[in-house]
Design a protein around this motif. Structure first.
Motif, PDB file in Angstrom:
ATOM      1  N   GLY A 120      65.515  -3.369  32.685  1.00  0.00           N
ATOM      2  CA  GLY A 120      66.812  -3.985  32.470  1.00  0.00           C
ATOM      3  C   GLY A 120      67.928  -3.369  33.299  1.00  0.00           C
ATOM      4  O   GLY A 120      69.073  -3.276  32.855  1.00  0.00           O
ATOM      5  N   ILE A 121      67.589  -2.926  34.504  1.00  0.00           N
ATOM      6  CA  ILE A 121      68.561  -2.330  35.418  1.00  0.00           C
ATOM      7  C   ILE A 121      68.390  -2.990  36.783  1.00  0.00           C
ATOM      8  O   ILE A 121      67.482  -3.801  36.964  1.00  0.00           O
ATOM      9  CB  ILE A 121      68.384  -0.792  35.520  1.00  0.00           C
ATOM     10  N   THR A 122      69.227  -2.630  37.741  1.00  0.00           N
ATOM     11  CA  THR A 122      69.101  -3.205  39.079  1.00  0.00           C
ATOM     12  C   THR A 122      68.057  -2.443  39.886  1.00  0.00           C
ATOM     13  O   THR A 122      67.767  -1.279  39.587  1.00  0.00           O
ATOM     14  CB  THR A 122      70.442  -3.152  39.833  1.00  0.00           C
ATOM     15  N   ASP A 123      67.506  -3.091  40.908  1.00  0.00           N
ATOM     16  CA  ASP A 123      66.535  -2.390  41.756  1.00  0.00           C
ATOM     17  C   ASP A 123      67.215  -1.260  42.525  1.00  0.00           C
ATOM     18  O   ASP A 123      66.580  -0.264  42.845  1.00  0.00           O
ATOM     19  CB  ASP A 123      65.794  -3.345  42.682  1.00  0.00           C
ATOM     20  N   ARG A 124      68.498  -1.396  42.802  1.00  0.00           N
ATOM     21  CA  ARG A 124      69.240  -0.300  43.443  1.00  0.00           C
ATOM     22  C   ARG A 124      69.287   0.928  42.534  1.00  0.00           C
ATOM     23  O   ARG A 124      69.124   2.059  42.993  1.00  0.00           O
ATOM     24  CB  ARG A 124      70.646  -0.787  43.760  1.00  0.00           C
ATOM     25  N   HIS A 125      69.485   0.688  41.228  1.00  0.00           N
ATOM     26  CA  HIS A 125      69.481   1.797  40.269  1.00  0.00           C
ATOM     27  C   HIS A 125      68.094   2.444  40.189  1.00  0.00           C
ATOM     28  O   HIS A 125      67.970   3.663  40.081  1.00  0.00           O
ATOM     29  CB  HIS A 125      69.928   1.301  38.901  1.00  0.00           C
TER      30      HIS A 125
END
Length: 150
Positions: A120-125
């Motif tokens: 549930g986070i961004t791929d950047r994160h």
């Protein structure tokens, strides 16, 4: 004396861990496999539907099938063994729950975009977490080596 790795090198090792382990013929718990028959739906029989013989999708079949006999040069085998052992030895220094989860998924072969969806986070994160993990593993191994020298 064990080899020292920079954070960038550790990141690359984490990134390629799954391929290195499968190339060496070592078992890796794959997040893709569901059951022993390498099918995508585990409880298909209970749906009252006829069961297909294996997976029809060639991409899924390639992802699910064990690695066929590969012949690696001896120097590459030794390099892979050292790198896999390094990751196995130092993954315990990651203590934050989310960092451990992201590391687990990446070592299992999932791509950052898929990990992002799961967490549930961004791929950047996800990439930022993996960078932090690599940095910590690199620093902890370097500190361990310094304490052995003193």
């Amino acid at each position: 004396m064990a080899k020292q790795y920079t954070a960038v090198q550790v990141y690359e090792m984490v990134d390629r861990y799954y391929q290195m382990k499968t190339s060496l013929g070592l078992a890796v718990v794959s997040p893709y496999s569901v059951d022993q028959k390498n099918t995508m739906v585990q409880d298909y029989d209970n749906l009252g539907m006829p069961r297909a013989q294996g997976v029809g999708d060639p991409t899924a079949r390639q992802a699910l099938n064990p690695v066929h006999e590969m012949v690696l040069p001896e120097r590459m085998v030794k390099d892979y063994e050292v790198k896999v052992a390094f990751i196995d030895e130092w993954e315990h220094v990651i203590t934050k729950q989310r960092d451990r989860a992201v590391l687990h998924w990446r070592l299992s072969g999932l791509k950052p975009i898929n990990i992002a969806e799961l967490e549930g986070i961004t791929d950047r994160h996800v990439r930022r977490i993996l960078n932090d993990v690599a940095k910590k593993m690199s620093e902890m191994s370097a500190m361990s080596e310094m304490s052995k020298v003193s």
